[in-house]
Design a protein around this motif. Structure first.
Motif, PDB file in Angstrom:
ATOM      1  N   GLY A 113       0.799  -1.219   0.000  1.00  0.00           N
ATOM      2  CA  GLY A 113       0.000   0.000   0.000  1.00  0.00           C
ATOM      3  C   GLY A 113       0.833   1.271   0.000  1.00  0.00           C
ATOM      4  O   GLY A 113       2.036   1.265   0.258  1.00  0.00           O
ATOM      5  N   ASP A 114       0.163   2.380  -0.290  1.00  0.00           N
ATOM      6  CA  ASP A 114       0.816   3.683  -0.342  1.00  0.00           C
ATOM      7  C   ASP A 114       1.285   4.164   1.024  1.00  0.00           C
ATOM      8  O   ASP A 114       2.238   4.934   1.119  1.00  0.00           O
ATOM      9  N   ASP A 115       0.620   3.729   2.091  1.00  0.00           N
ATOM     10  CA  ASP A 115       0.986   4.230   3.421  1.00  0.00           C
ATOM     11  C   ASP A 115       2.403   3.830   3.820  1.00  0.00           C
ATOM     12  O   ASP A 115       3.118   4.619   4.428  1.00  0.00           O
ATOM     13  N   VAL A 116       2.837   2.635   3.490  1.00  0.00           N
ATOM     14  CA  VAL A 116       4.192   2.212   3.826  1.00  0.00           C
ATOM     15  C   VAL A 116       5.207   3.029   3.025  1.00  0.00           C
ATOM     16  O   VAL A 116       6.220   3.474   3.569  1.00  0.00           O
ATOM     17  N   ALA A 117       4.938   3.237   1.755  1.00  0.00           N
ATOM     18  CA  ALA A 117       5.841   4.063   0.936  1.00  0.00           C
ATOM     19  C   ALA A 117       5.938   5.468   1.518  1.00  0.00           C
ATOM     20  O   ALA A 117       7.036   6.030   1.626  1.00  0.00           O
ATOM     21  N   GLU A 118       4.802   6.028   1.925  1.00  0.00           N
ATOM     22  CA  GLU A 118       4.798   7.357   2.539  1.00  0.00           C
ATOM     23  C   GLU A 118       5.533   7.338   3.872  1.00  0.00           C
ATOM     24  O   GLU A 118       6.305   8.253   4.176  1.00  0.00           O
ATOM     25  N   GLY A 119       5.315   6.300   4.664  1.00  0.00           N
ATOM     26  CA  GLY A 119       5.993   6.195   5.953  1.00  0.00           C
ATOM     27  C   GLY A 119       7.499   6.105   5.809  1.00  0.00           C
ATOM     28  O   GLY A 119       8.241   6.766   6.546  1.00  0.00           O
ATOM     29  N   LEU A 120       7.960   5.299   4.879  1.00  0.00           N
ATOM     30  CA  LEU A 120       9.395   5.174   4.646  1.00  0.00           C
ATOM     31  C   LEU A 120       9.996   6.472   4.110  1.00  0.00           C
ATOM     32  O   LEU A 120      11.082   6.887   4.516  1.00  0.00           O
ATOM     33  N   SER A 121       9.275   7.122   3.197  1.00  0.00           N
ATOM     34  CA  SER A 121       9.737   8.404   2.654  1.00  0.00           C
ATOM     35  C   SER A 121       9.823   9.455   3.754  1.00  0.00           C
ATOM     36  O   SER A 121      10.811  10.194   3.843  1.00  0.00           O
ATOM     37  N   ALA A 122       8.801   9.511   4.590  1.00  0.00           N
ATOM     38  CA  ALA A 122       8.794  10.472   5.689  1.00  0.00           C
ATOM     39  C   ALA A 122       9.924  10.195   6.670  1.00  0.00           C
ATOM     40  O   ALA A 122      10.581  11.124   7.160  1.00  0.00           O
ATOM     41  N   PHE A 123      10.186   8.917   6.937  1.00  0.00           N
ATOM     42  CA  PHE A 123      11.275   8.546   7.834  1.00  0.00           C
ATOM     43  C   PHE A 123      12.612   9.041   7.274  1.00  0.00           C
ATOM     44  O   PHE A 123      13.409   9.638   7.993  1.00  0.00           O
ATOM     45  N   CYS A 124      12.830   8.793   5.984  1.00  0.00           N
ATOM     46  CA  CYS A 124      14.080   9.228   5.340  1.00  0.00           C
ATOM     47  C   CYS A 124      14.194  10.749   5.306  1.00  0.00           C
ATOM     48  O   CYS A 124      15.292  11.294   5.441  1.00  0.00           O
ATOM     49  N   ASP A 125      13.046  11.423   5.121  1.00  0.00           N
ATOM     50  CA  ASP A 125      13.040  12.888   5.053  1.00  0.00           C
ATOM     51  C   ASP A 125      12.974  13.547   6.430  1.00  0.00           C
ATOM     52  O   ASP A 125      12.940  14.771   6.525  1.00  0.00           O
ATOM     53  N   LYS A 126      12.899  12.730   7.482  1.00  0.00           N
ATOM     54  CA  LYS A 126      12.801  13.230   8.862  1.00  0.00           C
ATOM     55  C   LYS A 126      11.621  14.170   9.048  1.00  0.00           C
ATOM     56  O   LYS A 126      11.728  15.261   9.580  1.00  0.00           O
ATOM     57  N   ARG A 127      10.439  13.696   8.590  1.00  0.00           N
ATOM     58  CA  ARG A 127       9.205  14.456   8.718  1.00  0.00           C
ATOM     59  C   ARG A 127       8.079  13.517   9.129  1.00  0.00           C
ATOM     60  O   ARG A 127       8.227  12.296   9.079  1.00  0.00           O
ATOM     61  N   LEU A 181       2.214  11.561   6.065  1.00  0.00           N
ATOM     62  CA  LEU A 181       0.838  11.974   5.729  1.00  0.00           C
ATOM     63  C   LEU A 181       0.147  10.767   5.116  1.00  0.00           C
ATOM     64  O   LEU A 181       0.192  10.559   3.909  1.00  0.00           O
ATOM     65  N   PHE A 182      -0.458   9.939   5.979  1.00  0.00           N
ATOM     66  CA  PHE A 182      -1.074   8.708   5.515  1.00  0.00           C
ATOM     67  C   PHE A 182      -2.411   8.971   4.863  1.00  0.00           C
ATOM     68  O   PHE A 182      -3.184   9.797   5.308  1.00  0.00           O
ATOM     69  N   GLY A 183      -2.681   8.207   3.795  1.00  0.00           N
ATOM     70  CA  GLY A 183      -3.943   8.343   3.085  1.00  0.00           C
ATOM     71  C   GLY A 183      -4.746   7.062   3.023  1.00  0.00           C
ATOM     72  O   GLY A 183      -5.930   7.078   2.778  1.00  0.00           O
ATOM     73  N   GLY A 184      -4.086   5.919   3.208  1.00  0.00           N
ATOM     74  CA  GLY A 184      -4.785   4.645   3.260  1.00  0.00           C
ATOM     75  C   GLY A 184      -5.077   3.988   1.922  1.00  0.00           C
ATOM     76  O   GLY A 184      -5.735   2.983   1.868  1.00  0.00           O
ATOM     77  N   SER A 185      -4.567   4.534   0.841  1.00  0.00           N
ATOM     78  CA  SER A 185      -4.883   3.935  -0.468  1.00  0.00           C
ATOM     79  C   SER A 185      -3.885   2.847  -0.810  1.00  0.00           C
ATOM     80  O   SER A 185      -2.803   2.779  -0.290  1.00  0.00           O
ATOM     81  N   LYS A 186      -4.289   1.985  -1.734  1.00  0.00           N
ATOM     82  CA  LYS A 186      -3.435   0.914  -2.236  1.00  0.00           C
ATOM     83  C   LYS A 186      -2.699   1.393  -3.474  1.00  0.00           C
ATOM     84  O   LYS A 186      -3.188   2.237  -4.209  1.00  0.00           O
ATOM     85  N   LYS A 187      -1.556   0.806  -3.757  1.00  0.00           N
ATOM     86  CA  LYS A 187      -0.824   1.104  -4.989  1.00  0.00           C
ATOM     87  C   LYS A 187      -1.519   0.484  -6.153  1.00  0.00           C
ATOM     88  O   LYS A 187      -2.169  -0.502  -6.073  1.00  0.00           O
TER      89      LYS A 187
END
Length: 182
Positions: free
Chosen positions: A159-173, A176-182
């Motif tokens: 899903g998109d939430d994990v990609a967002e979570g990993l990106s946010a972790f790398c960006d130190k921010r 912003l979870f949305g709950g959608s699937k890839k």
């Protein structure tokens, strides 16, 4: 009385089926049915002036609305039995120590804190899957839990939430979870 019991049971089942976090905000004394409804929530926040009472014995009744299920899971069989038989009111400090509530705050902060917890910026799908896994873990075997965890992780990873979570972790921010699937 039959209708009240069955309406309460329906409410309890709806709380259990709700995919998001359910948070009880306890400002006063939660006794009997109010106590049971609080136990059915995922999290419980109490005012430092609040109390909880398994008060059914005071009127010659037994726990209802799921209290006989949740209370021994939260505090153990012997403590649950003592609380029900005595019907005593547990203050918020003891409730925290026993695990009946997870947080105690000032009386003016209960609703605000409960709302913050319920609206925390966590992935909704992750919350739903976590609730399922923890409940299944309490009722099943280690092997069943491992299999369910792997299935949930693989589903979430797609899903998109994990990609967002990993990106946010790398960006130190904050993510912003949305709950959608890839």
């Amino acid at each position: 009385f039959h209708e009240i019991l069955h309406s309460g049971a329906e409410c309890v089942l709806a709380l259990r089926a709700f995919p998001g976090l359910t948070v009880a905000a306890i400002n006063g004394v939660a006794a009997g049915a109010g106590f049971a409804l609080a136990l059915n929530c995922d999290l419980r926040v109490a005012a430092d002036t609040a109390g909880l009472a398994a008060s059914w014995a005071d009127v010659g009744l037994v726990p209802d609305w799921g209290a006989s299920f949740w209370l021994p899971q939260l505090v153990g069989y012997s403590r649950a039995l003592e609380l029900v038989i005595s019907g005593r009111t547990v203050d918020s400090a003891e409730a925290l120590q026993l695990g009946l509530v997870h947080e105690v705050v000032g009386p003016g902060e209960v609703r605000k804190r409960a709302t913050e917890l319920a609206q925390r910026g966590t992935s909704g799908e992750m919350v739903r899957q976590t609730k399922y896994l923890l409940r299944r873990g309490m009722e099943g075997s280690l092997e069943a839990s491992l299999a369910a965890e792997a299935e949930a992780q693989e589903d979430l990873f797609a899903g998109d939430d994990v990609a967002e979570g990993l990106s946010a972790f790398c960006d130190k921010r904050a993510p912003l979870f949305g709950g959608s699937k890839k």
